[in-house]
Design a protein around this motif. Structure first.
Motif, mmCIF file in Angstrom:
data_model
loop_
_atom_site.group_PDB
_atom_site.id
_atom_site.type_symbol
_atom_site.label_atom_id
_atom_site.label_comp_id
_atom_site.label_asym_id
_atom_site.label_seq_id
_atom_site.Cartn_x
_atom_site.Cartn_y
_atom_site.Cartn_z
ATOM 1 N N GLY A 106 46.370 7.481 26.629
ATOM 2 C CA GLY A 106 46.824 6.346 27.436
ATOM 3 C C GLY A 106 48.336 6.136 27.399
ATOM 4 N N THR A 107 48.805 5.431 28.405
ATOM 5 C CA THR A 107 50.236 5.133 28.544
ATOM 6 C C THR A 107 50.810 4.449 27.298
ATOM 7 O OG1 THR A 107 49.930 4.829 30.922
ATOM 8 C CG2 THR A 107 51.926 3.899 29.970
ATOM 9 N N ASN A 108 50.074 3.478 26.780
ATOM 10 C CA ASN A 108 50.598 2.676 25.669
ATOM 11 C C ASN A 108 51.007 3.483 24.452
ATOM 12 O OD1 ASN A 108 50.386 0.381 26.972
ATOM 13 N ND2 ASN A 108 48.669 -0.464 25.805
ATOM 14 N N SER A 128 46.813 13.166 30.711
ATOM 15 C CA SER A 128 47.959 12.427 30.197
ATOM 16 C C SER A 128 48.405 11.351 31.175
ATOM 17 C CB SER A 128 49.119 13.389 29.935
ATOM 18 O OG SER A 128 50.258 12.668 29.535
ATOM 19 N N SER A 129 48.355 10.119 30.746
ATOM 20 C CA SER A 129 48.931 9.016 31.524
ATOM 21 C C SER A 129 50.410 8.949 31.190
ATOM 22 C CB SER A 129 48.274 7.692 31.123
ATOM 23 O OG SER A 129 46.898 7.742 31.332
ATOM 24 N N GLY A 130 51.062 7.965 31.725
ATOM 25 C CA GLY A 130 52.445 7.713 31.310
ATOM 26 C C GLY A 130 53.505 8.005 32.350
ATOM 27 N N ALA A 131 53.139 8.615 33.487
ATOM 28 C CA ALA A 131 54.160 8.976 34.468
ATOM 29 C C ALA A 131 54.854 7.721 35.023
ATOM 30 C CB ALA A 131 53.521 9.760 35.607
ATOM 31 N N ILE A 132 54.058 6.733 35.382
ATOM 32 C CA ILE A 132 54.650 5.532 35.995
ATOM 33 C C ILE A 132 55.520 4.805 34.967
ATOM 34 C CG2 ILE A 132 54.135 3.284 37.045
ATOM 35 C CD1 ILE A 132 51.589 4.611 38.223
ATOM 36 N N GLY A 133 54.999 4.667 33.750
ATOM 37 C CA GLY A 133 55.758 4.017 32.682
ATOM 38 C C GLY A 133 57.083 4.714 32.433
ATOM 39 N N LEU A 156 46.340 17.094 33.019
ATOM 40 C CA LEU A 156 46.013 16.452 34.297
ATOM 41 C C LEU A 156 46.490 15.009 34.337
ATOM 42 C CD1 LEU A 156 44.042 18.903 34.065
ATOM 43 C CD2 LEU A 156 42.348 17.525 35.232
ATOM 44 N N ASN A 157 46.811 14.581 35.528
ATOM 45 C CA ASN A 157 47.116 13.170 35.757
ATOM 46 C C ASN A 157 46.752 12.865 37.200
ATOM 47 O OD1 ASN A 157 48.011 10.522 35.476
ATOM 48 N ND2 ASN A 157 50.175 11.046 35.200
ATOM 49 N N GLU A 158 46.679 11.613 37.514
ATOM 50 C CA GLU A 158 46.469 11.249 38.912
ATOM 51 C C GLU A 158 47.762 11.518 39.679
ATOM 52 O OE1 GLU A 158 44.834 7.409 39.655
ATOM 53 O OE2 GLU A 158 44.703 7.814 41.790
ATOM 54 N N ASN A 159 47.626 11.990 40.917
ATOM 55 C CA ASN A 159 48.810 12.207 41.752
ATOM 56 C C ASN A 159 49.203 10.857 42.362
ATOM 57 O OD1 ASN A 159 50.835 13.236 43.252
ATOM 58 N ND2 ASN A 159 49.604 14.772 44.317
ATOM 59 N N ASP A 160 49.776 10.017 41.501
ATOM 60 C CA ASP A 160 50.041 8.629 41.902
ATOM 61 C C ASP A 160 50.998 8.515 43.089
ATOM 62 O OD1 ASP A 160 48.623 7.064 39.754
ATOM 63 O OD2 ASP A 160 49.925 8.261 38.488
ATOM 64 N N SER A 161 51.815 9.538 43.324
ATOM 65 C CA SER A 161 52.788 9.451 44.424
ATOM 66 C C SER A 161 52.138 9.538 45.790
ATOM 67 C CB SER A 161 53.833 10.560 44.304
ATOM 68 O OG SER A 161 54.502 10.406 43.095
ATOM 69 N N GLY A 184 42.437 4.676 40.300
ATOM 70 C CA GLY A 184 42.755 3.379 39.714
ATOM 71 C C GLY A 184 43.173 3.523 38.269
ATOM 72 N N ASP A 185 42.464 4.311 37.523
ATOM 73 C CA ASP A 185 42.863 4.475 36.129
ATOM 74 C C ASP A 185 42.455 5.861 35.635
ATOM 75 O OD1 ASP A 185 40.180 4.362 34.620
ATOM 76 O OD2 ASP A 185 40.098 2.645 35.967
ATOM 77 N N ASN A 186 43.139 6.292 34.594
ATOM 78 C CA ASN A 186 42.867 7.628 34.069
ATOM 79 C C ASN A 186 41.605 7.673 33.219
ATOM 80 O OD1 ASN A 186 44.970 8.773 35.375
ATOM 81 N ND2 ASN A 186 46.201 9.197 33.558
ATOM 82 N N ASP A 187 41.039 6.514 32.877
ATOM 83 C CA ASP A 187 39.769 6.522 32.146
ATOM 84 C C ASP A 187 38.705 7.167 33.017
ATOM 85 O OD1 ASP A 187 40.890 5.260 29.993
ATOM 86 O OD2 ASP A 187 40.359 3.252 30.678
ATOM 87 N N HIS A 239 51.586 -1.101 31.508
ATOM 88 C CA HIS A 239 51.738 -0.146 32.622
ATOM 89 C C HIS A 239 50.454 0.619 32.897
ATOM 90 C CE1 HIS A 239 55.813 -1.188 32.295
ATOM 91 N NE2 HIS A 239 56.036 -0.496 31.196
ATOM 92 N N GLY A 240 49.715 0.940 31.865
ATOM 93 C CA GLY A 240 48.438 1.620 32.037
ATOM 94 C C GLY A 240 47.442 0.622 32.585
ATOM 95 N N THR A 241 46.351 1.140 33.139
ATOM 96 C CA THR A 241 45.428 0.218 33.785
ATOM 97 C C THR A 241 44.097 0.078 33.045
ATOM 98 O OG1 THR A 241 44.871 2.070 35.188
ATOM 99 C CG2 THR A 241 46.320 0.405 36.122
ATOM 100 N N GLY A 242 43.854 0.925 32.062
ATOM 101 C CA GLY A 242 42.536 0.945 31.455
ATOM 102 C C GLY A 242 42.337 -0.037 30.312
#
Ligand code: GLU
Length: 365
Positions: free
Chosen positions: A15-17, A51-56, A134-139, A150-153, A212-215
């Motif tokens: 997670g981002t945190n 891996s989350s964290g791109a937006i953060g 892997l991550n979500e292609n948030d862009s 919505g979330d990486n969970d 910043h993370g959503t989960g």
């Protein structure tokens, strides 16, 4: 006693945190996780990282506090994603391990063709002993066009399900699932193992968690449900614990383990995890029939909601999902009619069955 000694394919979601520190990548943390994952690779296991964290990280780079709107989130993800990957790459390079970036949208997983492509590329990367990250292609993905997870969970559970992982480890700043909200109740107790995700558990899981993370816990339980249908175990644990991954694999009672309930076929999982294009409302008799693994016939159809093509995944009431052989307009014309009339309307070439048992998956079981 937990036994993960036979796990071969593991998805680790971070997670981002726990990945970000002082508005940037926590490089020391990434190094520690890479070291732990490298130990797994050395035992012949395959590992995929979510891996989350791109937006953060994008926010940190811009010195911004919060991504207020979608455009800002998209821009921050585009800025942060390469920073995130650079850190992973550097950390794994110490062990001579190659990393690969795969960015996903919900559409990719909903579409049977792109989903198979994804499966093939991850299989190939794993055969090459690379670590897919892997991550979500948030862009490019937004909730508005239905392309966001919505979330990486959720993303991690879908990926674990699709690649037939035996174990999904979800690392965050949450220690475990508790019997009540630990932020509110001092006497909340951690639950070491969950054998069934009941409504009670869903209720205690509550709402969203971090900055910043959503989960929060709710999305983790939903993820556990998805993975559980794929026969995959899930461990939720605090990612800051020392050698957390190694200790989980060694069977230490850390966090919460969710035990799987059934292992659906790959196609059934794809059906279950696809976003429905509409709903076919069916009567009680038809519902009883499909529960007994019979086909769904037009005579059991009451009404149709939404516009969809033949071949789409649709809801059957709120109880099942299916691939429909008939489009919404065909179904509207045929609802409630008997097979002989239907054959007359459709002509000899068309199938008069809405969905065959192999294409119907019950949501509750
Ligand atoms: N994909 C988002 C990011 O990389 C994170 C979403 C989440 O934390 O669940 O920033």
């Amino acid at each position: 006693m937990r036994d993960f000694s036979k796990t071969k394919r593991i998805v680790v979601k971070i997670g981002t945190n726990i990945l970000t520190k002082n508005a940037g990548v926590d490089a020391a943390y990434v190094r520690r996780i890479a070291a732990q994952i490298n130990s797994l690779l050395k035992t012949g296991r395959q590992v995929v990282i979510i891996s989350s964290g791109a937006i953060g990280m994008g926010l940190g780079q811009l010195d911004a506090e919060k991504a207020r709107d979608i455009k800002m989130r998209q821009a921050c993800a585009a800025i942060g994603q390469p920073l995130l990957m650079a850190e992973w790459r550097k950390s794994f390079l110490r062990y001579g391990v190659t990393v690969a970036q795969v960015l996903l949208t919900a559409e990719v997983l909903n579409n049977r063709k792109t989903y198979l492509n994804l499966r093939n590329s991850i299989e190939t990367l794993l055969e090459l002993s690379a670590v897919p990250i892997l991550n979500e292609n948030d862009s490019v993905s937004t909730d508005e066009i239905g392309s966001a997870f919505g979330d990486n969970d959720k993303l991690s559970a879908l990926v674990a399900s699709k690649i037939d992982a035996d174990l999904l480890i979800m690392l965050s700043d949450i220690d475990a699932l508790y019997d009540k909200n630990p932020r509110k109740f001092a006497d909340a107790r951690p639950i070491p193992a969950v054998f069934e995700i009941t409504d009670d558990i869903m209720r205690t899981a509550g709402g969203k968690g971090s900055k910043h993370g959503t989960g929060g816990m709710k999305t983790k339980i939903e993820a556990a449900k998805i993975a559980s249908n794929a026969g995959c175990r899930i461990v939720l644990a605090n990612g800051r614990l020392k050698n957390v991954i190694g200790r989980i694999i060694a069977g230490e009672e850390i966090g919460t383990v969710f035990m799987p309930k059934r292992k659906l076929s790959n196609r059934a999982r794809w059906i279950l995890n696809s976003s429905p294009a509409g709903t076919i409302f069916i009567d009680d008799g038809a519902m009883a029939a499909i529960r007994n693994r019979k086909s769904l016939l037009p005579s059991g159809v009451v009404s149709v909601q939404g516009a969809f093509e033949a071949g789409s995944v649709v809801m059957l009431n709120d109880r099942a999902k299916a691939v429909t052989n008939l489009s919404s307009s065909q179904l509207k014309a045929l609802a409630g009619k008997h097979s002989s009339e239907i054959r007359k309307i459709l002509g000899p070439k068309h199938r008069d069955v809405v969905a065959i048992p192999e294409d119907i998956v019950m949501i509750d079981y």
